[in-house]
Design an enzyme around this catalytic site. Sequence first.
Site, PDB file in Angstrom:
ATOM      1  N   SER A  45       0.819  -1.214   0.000  1.00 28.05           N
ATOM      2  CA  SER A  45       0.000   0.000   0.000  1.00 28.05           C
ATOM      3  C   SER A  45       0.850   1.260   0.000  1.00 28.05           C
ATOM      4  CB  SER A  45      -0.910   0.021   1.228  1.00 28.05           C
ATOM      5  OG  SER A  45      -0.132   0.040   2.417  1.00 28.05           O
ATOM      6  N   ASN A  66      -4.493   6.184  -0.506  1.00 28.80           N
ATOM      7  CA  ASN A  66      -3.696   6.615   0.639  1.00 28.80           C
ATOM      8  C   ASN A  66      -3.081   7.995   0.436  1.00 28.80           C
ATOM      9  OD1 ASN A  66      -4.323   4.344   2.048  1.00 28.80           O
ATOM     10  ND2 ASN A  66      -2.385   3.292   1.672  1.00 28.80           N
ATOM     11  N   HIS A  87      -3.259  -3.696  -5.226  1.00 28.21           N
ATOM     12  CA  HIS A  87      -3.530  -3.269  -3.844  1.00 28.21           C
ATOM     13  C   HIS A  87      -4.992  -3.512  -3.493  1.00 28.21           C
ATOM     14  CE1 HIS A  87      -3.916   0.150  -0.695  1.00 28.21           C
ATOM     15  NE2 HIS A  87      -3.675  -1.006  -0.122  1.00 28.21           N
ATOM     16  N   GLU A 143      -6.416  -1.279  -6.512  1.00 29.80           N
ATOM     17  CA  GLU A 143      -5.565  -0.342  -7.232  1.00 29.80           C
ATOM     18  C   GLU A 143      -4.548  -1.148  -8.032  1.00 29.80           C
ATOM     19  OE1 GLU A 143      -5.425   3.707  -4.575  1.00 29.80           O
ATOM     20  OE2 GLU A 143      -4.273   2.003  -3.819  1.00 29.80           O
TER      21      GLU A 143
END
Length: 605
Positions: free
Chosen positions: A439, A510, A460, A472
Amino acid sequence: MDRQSTPDPSSAPSSALNVVAVVGLGTMGTGIAEVLARAGRQVVGIDISAAAAERAAAALDASTARAVRRERITEAERAEILARFRTSTELAAAAEADLVIEVVPEDYATKHEVFTALDAVVRPDTVLATGTNALSVTRLAADSARPERVLGLHFFNPAPAMKLVEVVSSVLTAPAAVTAVTELARELGKEPVAVGDRPGFVADGLLFGYLNQAAAMYESKYATREDIDAAMRLGCGLPMGPLALLDLIGVDTARTVLEAMYAASGDRLHAPAPILGQLSEAGLTGRKAGRGFYTYAAPGSTEVVPDAETPGDAHELSAGRTVRSVGVAGSGTMASGIAEVFAKAGFTVVLAARTQEKADTAKARIAKSLQRSVTKGRMTAEAREETLARITPAGSLDAFAEVDLAVEAVAEDLAVKQQLFQTLDKVCKPGAVLATTTSSLPVIACARATSRPQDVIGMHFFNPAPAMKLVEVVRTVLTGDDVHATVRAVCAAVRKHPVDCGDRAGFIVNALLFPYLNNAVKMVQEHYASLDDIDAAMKLGGGYPMGPFELLDVVGLDVSLAIEKVLHREFREPGLAPAPLLEHLVAAGCLGRKTGRGFREYAKA
Protein backbone atom coordinates in the site's frame (compact mmCIF):
# COMPACT_ATOMS: atom_id res chain seq x y z
CA MET A 1 -35.99 17.32 0.86
CA ASP A 2 -38.46 15.90 3.35
CA ARG A 3 -36.22 13.08 4.52
CA GLN A 4 -34.99 14.83 7.66
CA SER A 5 -36.16 13.98 11.16
CA THR A 6 -38.23 17.10 11.78
CA PRO A 7 -39.34 18.30 15.21
CA ASP A 8 -43.08 18.25 15.78
CA PRO A 9 -44.26 21.25 13.71
CA SER A 10 -47.17 21.85 16.09
CA SER A 11 -44.92 22.37 19.10
CA ALA A 12 -44.05 25.89 20.21
CA PRO A 13 -40.35 26.77 20.01
CA SER A 14 -38.65 26.91 23.39
CA SER A 15 -35.69 29.15 22.51
CA ALA A 16 -35.91 32.93 22.32
CA LEU A 17 -35.18 33.00 18.57
CA ASN A 18 -38.76 32.69 17.32
CA VAL A 19 -38.69 35.00 14.30
CA VAL A 20 -35.85 34.33 11.85
CA ALA A 21 -35.01 36.18 8.65
CA VAL A 22 -33.02 34.35 5.97
CA VAL A 23 -31.23 36.71 3.58
CA GLY A 24 -30.39 35.04 0.28
CA LEU A 25 -32.80 32.48 -1.16
CA GLY A 26 -30.53 30.31 -3.26
CA THR A 27 -30.38 26.56 -2.66
CA MET A 28 -28.88 26.90 0.81
CA GLY A 29 -31.08 29.78 1.96
CA THR A 30 -34.21 28.02 0.75
CA GLY A 31 -33.20 24.84 2.58
CA ILE A 32 -32.50 26.72 5.83
CA ALA A 33 -35.85 28.51 5.59
CA GLU A 34 -37.61 25.16 5.18
CA VAL A 35 -35.90 23.69 8.24
CA LEU A 36 -36.87 26.72 10.34
CA ALA A 37 -40.51 26.79 9.18
CA ARG A 38 -40.95 23.09 9.81
CA ALA A 39 -39.58 23.54 13.33
CA GLY A 40 -42.20 26.13 14.27
CA ARG A 41 -40.34 29.38 13.53
CA GLN A 42 -41.79 32.40 11.83
CA VAL A 43 -39.56 32.79 8.78
CA VAL A 44 -39.00 35.80 6.54
CA GLY A 45 -37.16 34.89 3.34
CA ILE A 46 -35.43 37.89 1.78
CA ASP A 47 -33.82 38.14 -1.66
CA ILE A 48 -33.29 41.07 -3.99
CA SER A 49 -34.60 38.82 -6.76
CA ALA A 50 -38.38 38.42 -6.77
CA ALA A 51 -37.92 35.30 -8.90
CA ALA A 52 -35.65 33.75 -6.25
CA ALA A 53 -38.26 34.49 -3.59
CA GLU A 54 -40.94 32.86 -5.71
CA ARG A 55 -38.76 29.78 -6.26
CA ALA A 56 -38.16 29.47 -2.51
CA ALA A 57 -41.89 29.58 -1.78
CA ALA A 58 -42.55 27.05 -4.54
CA ALA A 59 -39.83 24.74 -3.18
CA LEU A 60 -41.39 24.76 0.30
CA ASP A 61 -44.82 24.16 -1.21
CA ALA A 62 -43.52 21.17 -3.19
CA SER A 63 -41.50 19.73 -0.31
CA THR A 64 -44.38 19.85 2.15
CA ALA A 65 -46.73 18.36 -0.46
CA ARG A 66 -44.36 15.39 -0.83
CA ALA A 67 -44.25 15.02 2.95
CA VAL A 68 -48.05 14.81 3.06
CA ARG A 69 -48.11 12.20 0.28
CA ARG A 70 -45.58 10.14 2.23
CA GLU A 71 -47.67 10.57 5.41
CA ARG A 72 -44.90 12.35 7.29
CA ILE A 73 -47.05 15.37 8.08
CA THR A 74 -50.78 16.07 7.86
CA GLU A 75 -52.48 18.59 5.59
CA ALA A 76 -53.16 20.74 8.64
CA GLU A 77 -49.48 20.70 9.62
CA ARG A 78 -48.52 21.55 6.05
CA ALA A 79 -50.84 24.56 6.09
CA GLU A 80 -49.25 25.75 9.35
CA ILE A 81 -45.73 25.40 7.92
CA LEU A 82 -46.62 27.36 4.78
CA ALA A 83 -48.31 30.05 6.86
CA ARG A 84 -45.12 30.56 8.84
CA PHE A 85 -43.10 31.45 5.72
CA ARG A 86 -43.29 34.73 3.86
CA THR A 87 -40.93 36.42 1.42
CA SER A 88 -39.75 39.92 0.65
CA THR A 89 -37.30 41.71 -1.62
CA GLU A 90 -36.49 44.33 1.04
CA LEU A 91 -34.08 44.00 3.99
CA ALA A 92 -36.49 46.13 6.01
CA ALA A 93 -38.61 42.98 6.33
CA ALA A 94 -36.04 41.72 8.88
CA ALA A 95 -36.93 44.52 11.34
CA GLU A 96 -38.69 42.26 13.86
CA ALA A 97 -36.38 39.25 13.53
CA ASP A 98 -34.74 37.74 16.60
CA LEU A 99 -32.11 36.15 14.33
CA VAL A 100 -30.96 36.97 10.81
CA ILE A 101 -29.08 34.31 8.83
CA GLU A 102 -27.17 35.67 5.83
CA VAL A 103 -26.46 33.26 2.96
CA VAL A 104 -25.64 35.62 0.07
CA PRO A 105 -22.77 34.88 -2.37
CA GLU A 106 -19.32 34.25 -0.87
CA ASP A 107 -17.99 37.75 -1.43
CA TYR A 108 -16.86 39.96 1.46
CA ALA A 109 -18.07 43.24 -0.05
CA THR A 110 -21.54 41.78 -0.64
CA LYS A 111 -21.79 40.36 2.87
CA HIS A 112 -20.48 43.58 4.43
CA GLU A 113 -23.09 45.57 2.53
CA VAL A 114 -25.83 43.29 3.86
CA PHE A 115 -24.60 43.52 7.46
CA THR A 116 -24.30 47.31 7.26
CA ALA A 117 -27.85 47.58 5.98
CA LEU A 118 -29.11 45.20 8.68
CA ASP A 119 -27.46 47.30 11.40
CA ALA A 120 -29.83 50.11 10.47
CA VAL A 121 -32.89 47.86 10.41
CA VAL A 122 -32.88 45.25 13.18
CA ARG A 123 -33.30 45.59 16.95
CA PRO A 124 -30.20 46.02 19.14
CA ASP A 125 -30.61 42.52 20.58
CA THR A 126 -31.00 40.73 17.22
CA VAL A 127 -28.37 38.08 16.52
CA LEU A 128 -26.73 38.35 13.09
CA ALA A 129 -25.34 35.12 11.64
CA THR A 130 -23.30 34.66 8.48
CA GLY A 131 -23.38 31.41 6.54
CA THR A 132 -19.83 31.86 5.22
CA ASN A 133 -17.43 28.94 5.25
CA ALA A 134 -14.38 30.85 4.01
CA LEU A 135 -14.55 34.53 4.91
CA SER A 136 -13.60 36.02 8.27
CA VAL A 137 -16.48 36.11 10.75
CA THR A 138 -14.30 38.31 12.98
CA ARG A 139 -13.84 40.90 10.23
CA LEU A 140 -17.58 40.98 9.50
CA ALA A 141 -18.22 41.43 13.22
CA ALA A 142 -15.62 44.15 13.68
CA ASP A 143 -17.01 46.08 10.73
CA SER A 144 -20.57 45.93 12.11
CA ALA A 145 -22.26 48.19 14.65
CA ARG A 146 -22.82 45.31 17.07
CA PRO A 147 -19.84 42.92 16.93
CA GLU A 148 -20.93 41.03 20.05
CA ARG A 149 -24.11 39.89 18.27
CA VAL A 150 -22.35 38.57 15.13
CA LEU A 151 -21.38 34.92 14.68
CA GLY A 152 -21.18 32.21 12.03
CA LEU A 153 -23.89 29.62 11.45
CA HIS A 154 -22.68 27.18 8.81
CA PHE A 155 -25.29 24.71 7.55
CA PHE A 156 -24.43 21.95 5.07
CA ASN A 157 -26.10 21.22 1.76
CA PRO A 158 -28.85 20.06 1.50
CA ALA A 159 -29.81 21.82 4.74
CA PRO A 160 -32.99 19.79 5.42
CA ALA A 161 -31.11 16.49 5.26
CA MET A 162 -27.67 17.27 6.71
CA LYS A 163 -27.43 17.11 10.49
CA LEU A 164 -24.33 19.23 11.10
CA VAL A 165 -24.31 22.94 11.92
CA GLU A 166 -21.02 24.68 12.76
CA VAL A 167 -21.51 27.51 15.26
CA VAL A 168 -18.62 29.93 14.75
CA SER A 169 -17.55 32.38 17.45
CA SER A 170 -15.17 35.28 17.03
CA VAL A 171 -13.22 36.86 19.89
CA LEU A 172 -15.93 39.54 19.88
CA THR A 173 -18.97 37.27 20.11
CA ALA A 174 -21.06 37.39 23.30
CA PRO A 175 -21.49 33.93 24.94
CA ALA A 176 -25.26 34.54 25.24
CA ALA A 177 -25.55 34.81 21.44
CA VAL A 178 -23.66 31.55 20.97
CA THR A 179 -25.84 29.79 23.55
CA ALA A 180 -29.06 30.99 21.93
CA VAL A 181 -28.04 29.90 18.44
CA THR A 182 -26.71 26.53 19.71
CA GLU A 183 -30.04 25.84 21.43
CA LEU A 184 -31.87 26.76 18.24
CA ALA A 185 -29.74 24.34 16.20
CA ARG A 186 -30.64 21.51 18.59
CA GLU A 187 -34.33 22.38 18.39
CA LEU A 188 -34.05 22.16 14.59
CA GLY A 189 -32.90 18.55 15.01
CA LYS A 190 -29.31 19.42 14.11
CA GLU A 191 -26.00 18.61 15.79
CA PRO A 192 -24.21 21.89 16.58
CA VAL A 193 -20.42 21.90 16.75
CA ALA A 194 -18.69 24.91 18.30
CA VAL A 195 -15.67 26.14 16.34
CA GLY A 196 -13.37 29.14 16.18
CA ASP A 197 -13.04 31.56 13.31
CA ARG A 198 -10.71 30.29 10.63
CA PRO A 199 -11.34 29.55 6.94
CA GLY A 200 -13.19 26.29 6.34
CA PHE A 201 -13.82 25.75 10.05
CA VAL A 202 -13.69 21.99 10.83
CA ALA A 203 -15.49 20.07 8.10
CA ASP A 204 -14.57 22.21 5.09
CA GLY A 205 -11.11 22.86 6.54
CA LEU A 206 -10.43 19.14 6.23
CA LEU A 207 -12.58 18.49 3.16
CA PHE A 208 -11.25 21.18 0.85
CA GLY A 209 -7.60 20.27 1.36
CA TYR A 210 -8.47 16.74 0.27
CA LEU A 211 -10.49 17.99 -2.72
CA ASN A 212 -7.61 20.23 -3.77
CA GLN A 213 -5.16 17.33 -3.76
CA ALA A 214 -7.57 15.24 -5.82
CA ALA A 215 -7.80 18.05 -8.38
CA ALA A 216 -4.00 18.28 -8.51
CA MET A 217 -3.76 14.49 -8.90
CA TYR A 218 -6.12 14.64 -11.88
CA GLU A 219 -4.32 17.66 -13.35
CA SER A 220 -1.00 15.80 -13.26
CA LYS A 221 -2.63 13.00 -15.30
CA TYR A 222 -1.67 10.49 -12.61
CA ALA A 223 -5.12 8.90 -12.80
CA THR A 224 -8.38 9.50 -14.65
CA ARG A 225 -11.22 11.42 -13.04
CA GLU A 226 -13.32 8.24 -13.06
CA ASP A 227 -10.61 6.21 -11.31
CA ILE A 228 -9.92 8.90 -8.69
CA ASP A 229 -13.60 9.14 -7.83
CA ALA A 230 -14.16 5.38 -7.84
CA ALA A 231 -11.11 4.82 -5.66
CA MET A 232 -12.36 7.13 -2.92
CA ARG A 233 -15.93 5.85 -3.06
CA LEU A 234 -15.02 2.17 -3.04
CA GLY A 235 -11.83 2.37 -0.99
CA CYS A 236 -13.10 4.73 1.73
CA GLY A 237 -16.87 4.33 1.57
CA LEU A 238 -17.42 7.98 0.69
CA PRO A 239 -20.78 9.01 -0.78
CA MET A 240 -19.15 10.85 -3.70
CA GLY A 241 -15.77 10.96 -5.35
CA PRO A 242 -13.79 14.20 -4.88
CA LEU A 243 -14.04 15.49 -8.46
CA ALA A 244 -17.78 14.84 -8.65
CA LEU A 245 -18.10 16.61 -5.30
CA LEU A 246 -16.14 19.61 -6.58
CA ASP A 247 -18.61 19.84 -9.47
CA LEU A 248 -21.51 19.73 -7.00
CA ILE A 249 -20.03 22.35 -4.67
CA GLY A 250 -18.93 24.56 -7.54
CA VAL A 251 -15.35 24.79 -8.78
CA ASP A 252 -15.38 28.57 -8.25
CA THR A 253 -16.64 28.16 -4.68
CA ALA A 254 -13.91 25.64 -3.92
CA ARG A 255 -11.30 28.00 -5.34
CA THR A 256 -12.57 30.84 -3.10
CA VAL A 257 -12.49 28.66 0.02
CA LEU A 258 -9.00 27.39 -0.76
CA GLU A 259 -7.69 30.89 -1.41
CA ALA A 260 -8.91 31.90 2.05
CA MET A 261 -7.42 28.78 3.62
CA TYR A 262 -4.07 29.37 1.95
CA ALA A 263 -4.02 33.02 3.02
CA ALA A 264 -4.53 31.90 6.62
CA SER A 265 -2.27 28.84 6.71
CA GLY A 266 0.45 29.45 4.12
CA ASP A 267 0.33 25.69 3.50
CA ARG A 268 1.01 24.97 -0.18
CA LEU A 269 -1.44 22.07 0.01
CA HIS A 270 -4.17 24.72 0.39
CA ALA A 271 -3.01 26.78 -2.60
CA PRO A 272 -5.72 26.12 -5.22
CA ALA A 273 -4.63 23.66 -7.89
CA PRO A 274 -4.17 25.61 -11.15
CA ILE A 275 -6.92 23.61 -12.83
CA LEU A 276 -9.47 25.08 -10.39
CA GLY A 277 -8.54 28.55 -11.59
CA GLN A 278 -8.55 27.51 -15.24
CA LEU A 279 -12.00 25.93 -15.02
CA SER A 280 -13.36 28.88 -13.03
CA GLU A 281 -12.05 31.45 -15.52
CA ALA A 282 -13.55 29.45 -18.37
CA GLY A 283 -16.95 29.38 -16.67
CA LEU A 284 -16.77 25.61 -16.26
CA THR A 285 -17.80 25.71 -12.63
CA GLY A 286 -19.47 22.31 -12.28
CA ARG A 287 -23.05 21.11 -12.34
CA LYS A 288 -24.52 24.59 -12.21
CA ALA A 289 -22.75 25.43 -15.48
CA GLY A 290 -23.31 22.05 -17.10
CA ARG A 291 -19.60 21.31 -17.18
CA GLY A 292 -16.71 21.13 -14.75
CA PHE A 293 -14.54 18.06 -14.25
CA TYR A 294 -17.41 16.15 -15.87
CA THR A 295 -19.94 17.15 -18.51
CA TYR A 296 -23.65 17.24 -17.62
CA ALA A 297 -26.82 16.99 -19.70
CA ALA A 298 -27.66 20.64 -18.97
CA PRO A 299 -26.78 23.37 -16.48
CA GLY A 300 -28.06 22.25 -13.07
CA SER A 301 -28.48 18.65 -14.21
CA THR A 302 -27.20 15.70 -12.19
CA GLU A 303 -26.87 13.52 -15.30
CA VAL A 304 -23.27 12.96 -16.40
CA VAL A 305 -22.96 12.55 -20.16
CA PRO A 306 -20.02 11.14 -22.14
CA ASP A 307 -17.37 13.54 -23.37
CA ALA A 308 -13.90 13.36 -24.90
CA GLU A 309 -12.38 12.06 -21.65
CA THR A 310 -14.90 9.31 -21.03
CA PRO A 311 -13.08 5.95 -21.23
CA GLY A 312 -14.30 3.27 -23.60
CA ASP A 313 -15.59 -0.02 -22.27
CA ALA A 314 -12.56 -1.97 -23.48
CA HIS A 315 -10.01 0.50 -22.04
CA GLU A 316 -8.05 -0.27 -25.23
CA LEU A 317 -6.14 -3.04 -23.49
CA SER A 318 -3.81 -5.44 -25.21
CA ALA A 319 -4.42 -9.17 -24.96
CA GLY A 320 -3.70 -10.61 -21.54
CA ARG A 321 -2.38 -13.93 -20.29
CA THR A 322 -4.51 -16.86 -19.20
CA VAL A 323 -4.92 -17.21 -15.45
CA ARG A 324 -6.47 -20.36 -13.97
CA SER A 325 -4.40 -20.88 -10.83
CA VAL A 326 -3.32 -18.30 -8.26
CA GLY A 327 -0.68 -18.41 -5.54
CA VAL A 328 -1.17 -16.23 -2.46
CA ALA A 329 1.88 -15.71 -0.22
CA GLY A 330 1.17 -14.88 3.40
CA SER A 331 -0.89 -16.11 6.34
CA GLY A 332 -2.42 -12.94 7.79
CA THR A 333 -5.88 -11.46 7.44
CA MET A 334 -5.19 -9.88 4.06
CA ALA A 335 -3.64 -13.01 2.55
CA SER A 336 -6.56 -15.14 3.78
CA GLY A 337 -9.07 -12.65 2.43
CA ILE A 338 -7.43 -12.51 -1.00
CA ALA A 339 -7.25 -16.30 -1.19
CA GLU A 340 -10.97 -16.45 -0.32
CA VAL A 341 -11.78 -13.95 -3.07
CA PHE A 342 -9.99 -15.98 -5.74
CA ALA A 343 -11.35 -19.33 -4.59
CA LYS A 344 -14.95 -18.06 -4.53
CA ALA A 345 -14.47 -16.86 -8.11
CA GLY A 346 -13.49 -20.36 -9.24
CA PHE A 347 -9.69 -20.08 -9.34
CA THR A 348 -7.46 -22.85 -8.03
CA VAL A 349 -5.53 -21.31 -5.12
CA VAL A 350 -2.27 -22.23 -3.41
CA LEU A 351 -1.99 -20.48 -0.05
CA ALA A 352 1.66 -20.50 1.01
CA ALA A 353 3.01 -19.44 4.40
CA ARG A 354 6.35 -19.79 6.17
CA THR A 355 5.23 -23.07 7.73
CA GLN A 356 2.56 -25.65 6.94
CA GLU A 357 0.95 -24.95 10.31
CA LYS A 358 0.54 -21.25 9.49
CA ALA A 359 -0.91 -22.10 6.08
CA ASP A 360 -3.38 -24.53 7.65
CA THR A 361 -4.40 -21.87 10.18
CA ALA A 362 -4.98 -19.38 7.37
CA LYS A 363 -7.21 -21.87 5.54
CA ALA A 364 -9.13 -22.48 8.77
CA ARG A 365 -9.72 -18.73 8.99
CA ILE A 366 -11.18 -18.81 5.47
CA ALA A 367 -13.41 -21.73 6.47
CA LYS A 368 -14.84 -19.68 9.34
CA SER A 369 -15.41 -16.70 7.05
CA LEU A 370 -17.24 -18.86 4.52
CA GLN A 371 -19.33 -20.44 7.26
CA ARG A 372 -20.49 -16.98 8.34
CA SER A 373 -21.63 -16.44 4.75
CA VAL A 374 -23.56 -19.71 4.88
CA THR A 375 -25.17 -18.75 8.20
CA LYS A 376 -26.24 -15.39 6.74
CA GLY A 377 -27.68 -17.09 3.66
CA ARG A 378 -25.15 -15.55 1.27
CA MET A 379 -23.86 -18.90 0.01
CA THR A 380 -24.84 -22.54 0.26
CA ALA A 381 -23.05 -25.15 2.33
CA GLU A 382 -22.20 -26.93 -0.93
CA ALA A 383 -20.62 -23.79 -2.38
CA ARG A 384 -18.60 -23.38 0.83
CA GLU A 385 -17.14 -26.88 0.48
CA GLU A 386 -16.40 -26.37 -3.21
CA THR A 387 -14.61 -23.10 -2.44
CA LEU A 388 -12.51 -24.64 0.32
CA ALA A 389 -11.61 -27.55 -1.95
CA ARG A 390 -9.99 -25.12 -4.38
CA ILE A 391 -7.54 -23.91 -1.69
CA THR A 392 -4.35 -25.86 -1.04
CA PRO A 393 -2.30 -24.73 1.96
CA ALA A 394 1.48 -25.04 1.60
CA GLY A 395 4.46 -24.43 3.85
CA SER A 396 6.78 -23.30 1.06
CA LEU A 397 6.74 -21.03 -1.99
CA ASP A 398 7.93 -24.02 -4.01
CA ALA A 399 4.22 -24.84 -4.32
CA PHE A 400 3.91 -21.86 -6.69
CA ALA A 401 5.77 -23.68 -9.46
CA GLU A 402 2.73 -23.92 -11.75
CA VAL A 403 0.60 -20.90 -10.75
CA ASP A 404 -0.33 -18.36 -13.42
CA LEU A 405 -0.50 -15.46 -10.97
CA ALA A 406 1.43 -15.06 -7.70
CA VAL A 407 0.16 -12.45 -5.22
CA GLU A 408 2.25 -11.59 -2.16
CA ALA A 409 0.52 -10.30 0.97
CA VAL A 410 3.31 -10.41 3.53
CA ALA A 411 4.58 -7.78 5.97
CA GLU A 412 4.87 -4.17 4.72
CA ASP A 413 8.67 -4.29 4.84
CA LEU A 414 10.61 -3.68 1.63
CA ALA A 415 13.48 -6.03 2.49
CA VAL A 416 11.02 -8.84 3.26
CA LYS A 417 9.12 -8.27 0.03
CA GLN A 418 12.27 -8.08 -2.08
CA GLN A 419 13.51 -11.36 -0.67
CA LEU A 420 10.14 -12.95 -1.40
CA PHE A 421 10.20 -11.69 -5.01
CA GLN A 422 13.67 -13.12 -5.47
CA THR A 423 12.22 -16.47 -4.43
CA LEU A 424 9.19 -16.09 -6.70
CA ASP A 425 11.55 -15.35 -9.58
CA LYS A 426 13.21 -18.71 -9.00
CA VAL A 427 10.15 -20.91 -8.37
CA CYS A 428 7.46 -19.47 -10.66
CA LYS A 429 7.20 -20.62 -14.25
CA PRO A 430 8.07 -18.29 -17.15
CA GLY A 431 5.08 -16.10 -18.01
CA ALA A 432 3.62 -16.09 -14.51
CA VAL A 433 2.43 -12.66 -13.37
CA LEU A 434 3.96 -11.55 -10.06
CA ALA A 435 1.92 -9.08 -7.99
CA THR A 436 2.48 -7.21 -4.75
CA THR A 437 -0.29 -5.93 -2.48
CA THR A 438 1.85 -3.16 -0.99
CA SER A 439 0.00 0.00 0.00
CA SER A 440 2.99 2.31 0.32
CA LEU A 441 6.23 0.73 -0.89
CA PRO A 442 7.62 1.18 -4.44
CA VAL A 443 6.48 -1.63 -6.72
CA ILE A 444 9.54 -1.10 -8.92
CA ALA A 445 11.80 -2.06 -6.01
CA CYS A 446 10.05 -5.43 -5.88
CA ALA A 447 10.24 -5.76 -9.67
CA ARG A 448 13.98 -5.07 -9.75
CA ALA A 449 14.52 -7.91 -7.28
CA THR A 450 13.57 -10.27 -10.12
CA SER A 451 15.01 -11.04 -13.53
CA ARG A 452 11.60 -10.31 -15.09
CA PRO A 453 10.46 -6.85 -14.00
CA GLN A 454 8.08 -6.70 -16.94
CA ASP A 455 5.98 -9.38 -15.21
CA VAL A 456 5.64 -7.49 -11.92
CA ILE A 457 2.67 -5.27 -11.02
CA GLY A 458 0.86 -3.92 -7.97
CA MET A 459 -2.55 -5.26 -6.92
CA HIS A 460 -3.53 -3.27 -3.84
CA PHE A 461 -6.58 -4.92 -2.28
CA PHE A 462 -8.43 -3.22 0.57
CA ASN A 463 -9.29 -4.78 3.91
CA PRO A 464 -11.45 -6.81 4.32
CA ALA A 465 -10.68 -8.16 0.86
CA PRO A 466 -13.88 -10.26 0.47
CA ALA A 467 -16.06 -7.20 1.12
CA MET A 468 -14.12 -4.29 -0.41
CA LYS A 469 -14.66 -3.83 -4.14
CA LEU A 470 -11.60 -1.76 -4.98
CA VAL A 471 -8.23 -2.91 -6.32
CA GLU A 472 -5.56 -0.34 -7.23
CA VAL A 473 -3.68 -1.69 -10.26
CA VAL A 474 -0.19 -0.21 -10.09
CA ARG A 475 2.01 -0.17 -13.19
CA THR A 476 5.72 0.50 -13.01
CA VAL A 477 7.66 1.97 -15.91
CA LEU A 478 8.73 -1.60 -16.73
CA THR A 479 5.37 -3.43 -16.43
CA GLY A 480 4.31 -5.12 -19.66
CA ASP A 481 1.04 -4.13 -21.35
CA ASP A 482 -0.10 -7.74 -21.38
CA VAL A 483 0.54 -8.03 -17.62
CA HIS A 484 -1.57 -4.94 -17.00
CA ALA A 485 -4.34 -6.36 -19.21
CA THR A 486 -4.15 -9.68 -17.38
CA VAL A 487 -4.60 -8.14 -13.96
CA ARG A 488 -7.54 -5.97 -15.06
CA ALA A 489 -9.22 -9.06 -16.49
CA VAL A 490 -8.58 -10.98 -13.27
CA CYS A 491 -10.10 -8.14 -11.24
CA ALA A 492 -13.23 -8.35 -13.36
CA ALA A 493 -13.33 -12.14 -12.88
CA VAL A 494 -13.27 -11.77 -9.07
CA ARG A 495 -15.86 -8.95 -9.24
CA LYS A 496 -13.56 -6.19 -8.11
CA HIS A 497 -13.34 -2.67 -9.52
CA PRO A 498 -9.83 -1.94 -10.81
CA VAL A 499 -8.42 1.58 -10.96
CA ASP A 500 -5.18 2.31 -12.76
CA CYS A 501 -2.43 4.33 -11.15
CA GLY A 502 1.30 4.82 -11.41
CA ASP A 503 3.97 3.61 -9.03
CA ARG A 504 4.26 6.47 -6.56
CA ALA A 505 3.73 6.73 -2.81
CA GLY A 506 0.18 6.22 -1.61
CA PHE A 507 -1.20 5.44 -5.08
CA ILE A 508 -4.66 7.08 -5.18
CA VAL A 509 -6.46 6.29 -1.93
CA ASN A 510 -3.70 6.62 0.64
CA ALA A 511 -2.22 9.66 -1.10
CA LEU A 512 -5.55 11.46 -0.60
CA LEU A 513 -6.69 9.85 2.66
CA PHE A 514 -3.66 10.19 4.92
CA PRO A 515 -2.97 13.92 4.46
CA TYR A 516 -6.62 14.46 5.46
CA LEU A 517 -6.10 12.31 8.57
CA ASN A 518 -2.87 14.14 9.35
CA ASN A 519 -4.64 17.51 9.09
CA ALA A 520 -7.29 16.29 11.53
CA VAL A 521 -4.53 15.46 14.02
CA LYS A 522 -3.10 18.96 13.55
CA MET A 523 -6.51 20.47 14.40
CA VAL A 524 -6.52 18.65 17.75
CA GLN A 525 -2.86 19.41 18.32
CA GLU A 526 -3.61 23.12 17.86
CA HIS A 527 -6.61 22.89 20.24
CA TYR A 528 -8.90 24.12 17.48
CA ALA A 529 -11.51 21.40 17.99
CA SER A 530 -12.02 18.23 20.00
CA LEU A 531 -11.77 14.63 18.76
CA ASP A 532 -15.52 14.19 19.14
CA ASP A 533 -16.39 17.42 17.33
CA ILE A 534 -14.08 16.64 14.41
CA ASP A 535 -15.38 13.09 14.06
CA ALA A 536 -18.97 14.34 14.25
CA ALA A 537 -18.28 17.09 11.72
CA MET A 538 -16.92 14.69 9.09
CA LYS A 539 -19.64 12.09 9.59
CA LEU A 540 -22.55 14.52 9.73
CA GLY A 541 -21.22 17.24 7.43
CA GLY A 542 -19.22 15.18 4.95
CA GLY A 543 -21.12 11.88 4.95
CA TYR A 544 -17.99 9.96 5.95
CA PRO A 545 -18.66 6.46 7.37
CA MET A 546 -16.12 7.08 10.15
CA GLY A 547 -14.58 10.18 11.67
CA PRO A 548 -10.82 10.63 11.17
CA PHE A 549 -9.90 9.63 14.72
CA GLU A 550 -12.13 6.57 14.67
CA LEU A 551 -10.41 5.57 11.43
CA LEU A 552 -6.90 6.28 12.71
CA ASP A 553 -7.47 4.06 15.74
CA VAL A 554 -8.80 1.27 13.51
CA VAL A 555 -5.97 1.49 10.95
CA GLY A 556 -3.33 1.76 13.66
CA LEU A 557 -1.38 4.89 14.51
CA ASP A 558 1.93 3.19 13.72
CA VAL A 559 0.69 2.18 10.26
CA SER A 560 -0.66 5.67 9.68
CA LEU A 561 2.60 7.29 10.75
CA ALA A 562 4.61 5.01 8.45
CA ILE A 563 2.44 5.96 5.47
CA GLU A 564 2.66 9.66 6.35
CA LYS A 565 6.45 9.39 6.43
CA VAL A 566 6.51 7.69 3.03
CA LEU A 567 4.32 10.42 1.52
CA HIS A 568 6.44 13.18 3.05
CA ARG A 569 9.67 11.56 1.84
CA GLU A 570 8.35 11.10 -1.71
CA PHE A 571 6.69 14.47 -2.30
CA ARG A 572 8.92 16.65 -0.05
CA GLU A 573 5.90 18.79 0.80
CA PRO A 574 6.20 20.45 4.24
CA GLY A 575 2.45 20.14 4.79
CA LEU A 576 2.75 16.35 4.55
CA ALA A 577 5.12 16.09 7.53
CA PRO A 578 3.50 13.87 10.18
CA ALA A 579 1.84 15.81 12.98
CA PRO A 580 4.04 15.70 16.11
CA LEU A 581 1.07 14.51 18.19
CA LEU A 582 0.83 11.40 16.01
CA GLU A 583 4.55 10.72 16.45
CA HIS A 584 4.29 11.18 20.22
CA LEU A 585 1.40 8.74 20.56
CA VAL A 586 3.22 6.10 18.52
CA ALA A 587 6.38 6.60 20.61
CA ALA A 588 4.27 6.06 23.74
CA GLY A 589 2.92 2.77 22.38
CA CYS A 590 -0.60 4.16 21.91
CA LEU A 591 -1.29 2.56 18.54
CA GLY A 592 -5.09 2.44 18.48
CA ARG A 593 -7.58 -0.32 19.11
CA LYS A 594 -5.00 -3.07 18.84
CA THR A 595 -3.21 -1.77 21.98
CA GLY A 596 -6.34 -0.57 23.80
CA ARG A 597 -5.39 3.07 23.46
CA GLY A 598 -4.82 5.50 20.62
CA PHE A 599 -6.62 8.80 20.33
CA ARG A 600 -9.26 7.15 22.52
CA GLU A 601 -9.16 4.35 25.09
CA TYR A 602 -10.80 0.98 24.44
CA ALA A 603 -11.98 -1.82 26.69
CA LYS A 604 -9.70 -4.82 26.62
CA ALA A 605 -11.13 -7.88 24.94
